[in-house]
Design an enzyme around this catalytic site. Structure first.
Site, PDB file in Angstrom:
ATOM      1  N   ASP A  10       0.843  -1.198   0.000  1.00 48.59           N
ATOM      2  CA  ASP A  10       0.000   0.000   0.000  1.00 48.59           C
ATOM      3  C   ASP A  10       0.881   1.252   0.000  1.00 48.59           C
ATOM      4  OD1 ASP A  10      -2.520   1.240   2.378  1.00 48.59           O
ATOM      5  OD2 ASP A  10      -1.622   2.131   0.592  1.00 48.59           O
ATOM      6  N   ILE A  11       0.782   2.020  -1.058  1.00 44.27           N
ATOM      7  CA  ILE A  11       1.646   3.199  -1.228  1.00 44.27           C
ATOM      8  C   ILE A  11       1.432   4.244  -0.135  1.00 44.27           C
ATOM      9  CG2 ILE A  11       0.077   4.581  -2.687  1.00 44.27           C
ATOM     10  CD1 ILE A  11       2.554   5.134  -4.489  1.00 44.27           C
ATOM     11  N   ASN A  24      -7.107  11.710 -11.841  1.00 41.76           N
ATOM     12  CA  ASN A  24      -7.810  12.024 -13.084  1.00 41.76           C
ATOM     13  C   ASN A  24      -7.677  13.524 -13.315  1.00 41.76           C
ATOM     14  OD1 ASN A  24      -9.952  13.482 -11.660  1.00 41.76           O
ATOM     15  ND2 ASN A  24     -10.561  11.457 -10.961  1.00 41.76           N
ATOM     16  N   VAL A  33      -6.039   3.964  -6.223  1.00 42.61           N
ATOM     17  CA  VAL A  33      -4.955   4.520  -5.395  1.00 42.61           C
ATOM     18  C   VAL A  33      -5.236   5.989  -5.062  1.00 42.61           C
ATOM     19  CG1 VAL A  33      -3.413   5.236  -7.297  1.00 42.61           C
ATOM     20  CG2 VAL A  33      -2.441   4.519  -5.116  1.00 42.61           C
ATOM     21  N   ASP A  34      -5.931   6.675  -5.947  1.00 50.33           N
ATOM     22  CA  ASP A  34      -6.328   8.077  -5.698  1.00 50.33           C
ATOM     23  C   ASP A  34      -7.170   8.142  -4.420  1.00 50.33           C
ATOM     24  OD1 ASP A  34      -8.040  10.519  -7.881  1.00 50.33           O
ATOM     25  OD2 ASP A  34      -6.757  10.764  -6.118  1.00 50.33           O
TER      26      ASP A  34
HETATM   27  N1  APR Z   1      -1.324   1.347  -3.126  1.00 52.18           N
HETATM   28  C1  APR Z   1      -0.688   1.066  -4.292  1.00 52.18           C
HETATM   29  N2  APR Z   1      -1.330   0.770  -5.436  1.00 52.18           N
HETATM   30  C2  APR Z   1      -2.678   0.761  -5.396  1.00 52.18           C
HETATM   31  C3  APR Z   1      -3.425   1.056  -4.222  1.00 52.18           C
HETATM   32  C4  APR Z   1      -2.676   1.350  -3.059  1.00 52.18           C
HETATM   33  N3  APR Z   1      -3.274   1.643  -1.892  1.00 52.18           N
HETATM   34  N4  APR Z   1      -4.747   0.967  -4.528  1.00 52.18           N
HETATM   35  C5  APR Z   1      -4.831   0.618  -5.831  1.00 52.18           C
HETATM   36  N5  APR Z   1      -3.588   0.481  -6.358  1.00 52.18           N
HETATM   37  C6  APR Z   1      -3.182   0.093  -7.710  1.00 52.18           C
HETATM   38  C7  APR Z   1      -4.206  -0.589  -8.583  1.00 52.18           C
HETATM   39  O1  APR Z   1      -4.345  -1.956  -8.221  1.00 52.18           O
HETATM   40  C8  APR Z   1      -3.545  -0.412  -9.943  1.00 52.18           C
HETATM   41  O2  APR Z   1      -2.565  -1.405 -10.149  1.00 52.18           O
HETATM   42  O3  APR Z   1      -2.856   1.277  -8.424  1.00 52.18           O
HETATM   43  C9  APR Z   1      -2.844   0.958  -9.810  1.00 52.18           C
HETATM   44  C10 APR Z   1      -3.541   2.085 -10.551  1.00 52.18           C
HETATM   45  O4  APR Z   1      -4.939   1.837 -10.550  1.00 52.18           O
HETATM   46  P1  APR Z   1      -6.015   3.029 -10.275  1.00 52.18           P
HETATM   47  O5  APR Z   1      -5.863   3.518  -8.903  1.00 52.18           O
HETATM   48  O6  APR Z   1      -7.347   2.508 -10.706  1.00 52.18           O
HETATM   49  O7  APR Z   1      -5.532   4.209 -11.246  1.00 52.18           O
HETATM   50  P2  APR Z   1      -5.687   4.342 -12.828  1.00 52.18           P
HETATM   51  O8  APR Z   1      -5.835   3.018 -13.498  1.00 52.18           O
HETATM   52  O9  APR Z   1      -4.572   5.250 -13.240  1.00 52.18           O
HETATM   53  O10 APR Z   1      -7.082   5.107 -12.995  1.00 52.18           O
HETATM   54  C11 APR Z   1      -7.178   6.413 -12.510  1.00 52.18           C
HETATM   55  O11 APR Z   1      -9.069   5.837 -11.214  1.00 52.18           O
HETATM   56  O12 APR Z   1      -9.226   6.014  -8.975  1.00 52.18           O
HETATM   57  C12 APR Z   1      -9.552   6.634 -10.136  1.00 52.18           C
HETATM   58  O13 APR Z   1      -9.540   8.962  -9.568  1.00 52.18           O
HETATM   59  C13 APR Z   1      -8.843   7.955 -10.276  1.00 52.18           C
HETATM   60  O14 APR Z   1     -10.130   8.562 -12.154  1.00 52.18           O
HETATM   61  C14 APR Z   1      -8.863   8.111 -11.742  1.00 52.18           C
HETATM   62  C15 APR Z   1      -8.621   6.698 -12.249  1.00 52.18           C
END
Ligand code: APR
Length: 174
Positions: A10-11, A24, A33-34
């Site tokens: 978890d980042i 986004n 992760v956002d």
């Molecule tokens: N720590 C690390 N990595 C994570 C965590 C976490 N706590 N939670 C999720 N991830 C991973 C996901 O499993 C994926 O491999 O982060 C990577 C990126 O996935 P997303 O968070 O869905 O991001 P992305 O694919 O770039 O889409 C961005 O999603 O959450 C919304 O607001 C965000 O609209 C934007 C879109």
């Protein structure tokens, strides 16, 4: 090569100069992760995001990056970047590379050397994991970014294994 590390986890637990967020274009939080970063950072992060200038609702165009304070996270900054939506945005490979490059250049401009980085576009935005790994690690290993220490926080066994394989290929020079 040791300057690029892969971690499974978890980042939001990272203690670094800057935590990179897969945001986004509106940059007011979301899922994935956002959502995790905003939950861990608290309302101060959202307040900082609202301060970022927006042009008809867009604070961070795809492929670019913006930097804010980090709220309650154990970091000085959050660098928000927006990756391409695979199958929707044109030139996704170029836009994904641009997102990482913009992030790293912003980090250098702000004296950040230790970064925690998620797999941009690999969740909601649907980027194929192995292609995303090649692009992310290819940019990360460019000489321009030699002074940065990068810790990729990969969420889950599958994606970690894919990235480990790609990094090993880069190390072997294949
Ligand atoms: N720590 C690390 N990595 C994570 C965590 C976490 N706590 N939670 C999720 N991830 C991973 C996901 O499993 C994926 O491999 O982060 C990577 C990126 O996935 P997303 O968070 O869905 O991001 P992305 O694919 O770039 O889409 C961005 O999603 O959450 C919304 O607001 C965000 O609209 C934007 C879109």
């Amino acid at each position: 090569m040791t300057r690029v590390k892969l971690l499974q986890g978890d980042i939001t637990t990272a203690e670094v100069d800057a935590i990179v967020n897969a945001a986004n274009e509106v940059m007011l939080g979301g899922g994935g992760v956002d959502g995790a970063i905003h939950r861990a950072a608290g309302p101060a992060l959202l307040a900082a995001c609202r301060e970022v200038p927006q042009v008809s609702g867009v604070r961070c165009p795809t492929g670019e990056a913006r930097i804010t304070a980090a709220g309650a996270l154990k970091a000085r900054f959050v660098i928000h970047t927006v990756g391409p939506r695979y199958g929707i945005d044109a030139n996704p490979a170029q836009l994904l590379a641009d997102a990482y490059r913009s992030t790293y250049r912003l980090a250098l401009e702000h004296g950040c050397s230790r970064l925690a980085i998620p797999a941009i576009s690999c969740g909601v935005y649907g980027y194929p994991l192995d292609e995303a790994a090649r692009i992310a690690l290819g940019v990360s290993l460019e000489d321009e970014f030699n002074s940065l220490e990068m810790a990729f926080y990969l969420f889950g066994e599958e994606i970690y294994t894919i990235w480990e394989t790609v990094l090993a290929e880069y190390k072997a020079g294949t």
